[in-house]
Design an enzyme around this catalytic site. Structure first.
Site, PDB file in Angstrom:
ATOM      1  N   ASP A 130       0.598  -1.549  -0.232  1.00 16.59           N
ATOM      2  CA  ASP A 130      -0.038  -0.140   0.282  1.00 16.59           C
ATOM      3  C   ASP A 130       0.455   1.264   0.061  1.00 16.59           C
ATOM      4  OD1 ASP A 130      -2.400  -1.812  -0.033  1.00 16.59           O
ATOM      5  OD2 ASP A 130      -2.297  -1.854   2.397  1.00 16.59           O
ATOM      6  N   LYS A 131       0.259   2.411  -0.619  1.00 13.86           N
ATOM      7  CA  LYS A 131       0.413   3.457  -0.837  1.00 13.86           C
ATOM      8  C   LYS A 131       1.322   4.168   0.188  1.00 13.86           C
ATOM      9  CE  LYS A 131       0.570   8.097  -1.696  1.00 13.86           C
ATOM     10  NZ  LYS A 131      -0.282  10.251  -1.987  1.00 13.86           N
TER      11      LYS A 131
END
Length: 285
Positions: A130-131
């Site tokens: 995930d970012k």
């Protein structure tokens, strides 16, 4: 492209045909071209495809441009890449928090673009973070090894360990969470525990230490659902500190870090185990 691979001692017995088809997962069309062009050599000799390979054999594969057409993407900034492991075929890097693994459109610059700039050729995503998550992430450096690494991932042979700082104290020191995960009906960004329609998900949680009202835990993924660790922990009342979607506890970042990545190299059969450091988590250890 020419690749040279030495068959290691522990390699299982198989024919040249089985090696190309079942182990290297080379598509049928490309295998046909390799055969008709005599682009497969064993110890620098053209051999029958039913011949058995032996430990120590030198396998040479020659691919033409039309076999694996190069995918062109814009390059990023190579100086942003922190390499943890690299060889001719793959690279593991330490992703910073706040950076996407890959862009949502062809012009968006993300970690994949930075890694490609570092390698000086287009790389390929094997798995993603995930970012908001930092840590070790694996990329293929060529399309030849990509399906082999994808199979390792599908077979759960790439082991990913995460550190998470979550709220509250766990009821037990080890906990295997198996709640099924599905999409949130009203917020496309989020996932939820969905026993009826969700996908199978399995996360192994081990307590590292308690820190005041929080717990530092090690999380090992056995499946790779979107937001899996975040959803599992928050569902059981242990949302990760700084999680913008599943926690009310504000922090400078999501306190989730992929600190260890382990797998067996498909060509050498060596165990590759890398550790990724994070300033945010070094302060808690």
């Amino acid at each position: 492209m020419k690749y040279t691979i030495t068959i290691p001692e522990q390699f299982p017995a198989m024919s040249v045909k089985e090696l190309l088809e079942d182990y290297f997962l080379i598509p049928r069309k490309i295998r046909h071209f390799l055969r008709t062009k005599k682009h497969v050599l064993v110890n620098q000799q053209i051999v029958h495809w039913q011949s058995e390979i032996q430990a120590g054999d030198l396998i040479e594969l020659i691919f033409d441009e039309e076999d694996y057409p190069e995918k062109v993407i814009p390059w990023g900034t190579s100086e942003l890449v922190e390499v943890l492991y690299e060889d001719e075929h793959l690279i593991v890097v330490n992703k910073p928090e706040g950076m996407k693994t890959h862009g949502n459109d062809p012009t968006e610059i993300a970690l994949l673009n930075h890694v490609s700039a570092y390698v000086q050729q287009t790389c390929y995503v094997v798995h993603r973070l995930d970012k908001e998550t930092s840590g070790a992430i694996l990329f293929a450096k060529n399309p030849f090894i990509l399906p082999i690494l994808n199979r390792l991932l599908e077979d759960k042979a790439i082991y990913r360990d995460y550190l998470a700082l979550c709220q509250g104290h766990l009821l037990k020191k080890t906990w295997t969470m198996t709640d099924k995960i599905g999409r949130h009906r009203h917020d496309r960004r989020k996932r939820i525990v969905d026993p009826k329609h969700g996908q199978v998900a399995k996360t192994r949680i081990t307590l590292v230490r308690e820190m005041g009202n929080y717990s530092l835990v090690n999380c090992q993924l056995e499946t790779g659902r979107t937001h899996q660790i975040r959803v599992h922990l928050s569902h059981h009342g242990h949302a990760i500190v700084g999680d913008p979607l599943y926690s009310h506890i504000v922090a400078d970042r999501l306190m989730l870090h992929a600190h260890k990545l382990t797998f067996t190299h498909p060509f050498t059969l060596e165990t590759i185990s890398v550790h990724a450091l994070s300033d945010s988590f070094e302060q808690t250890l």
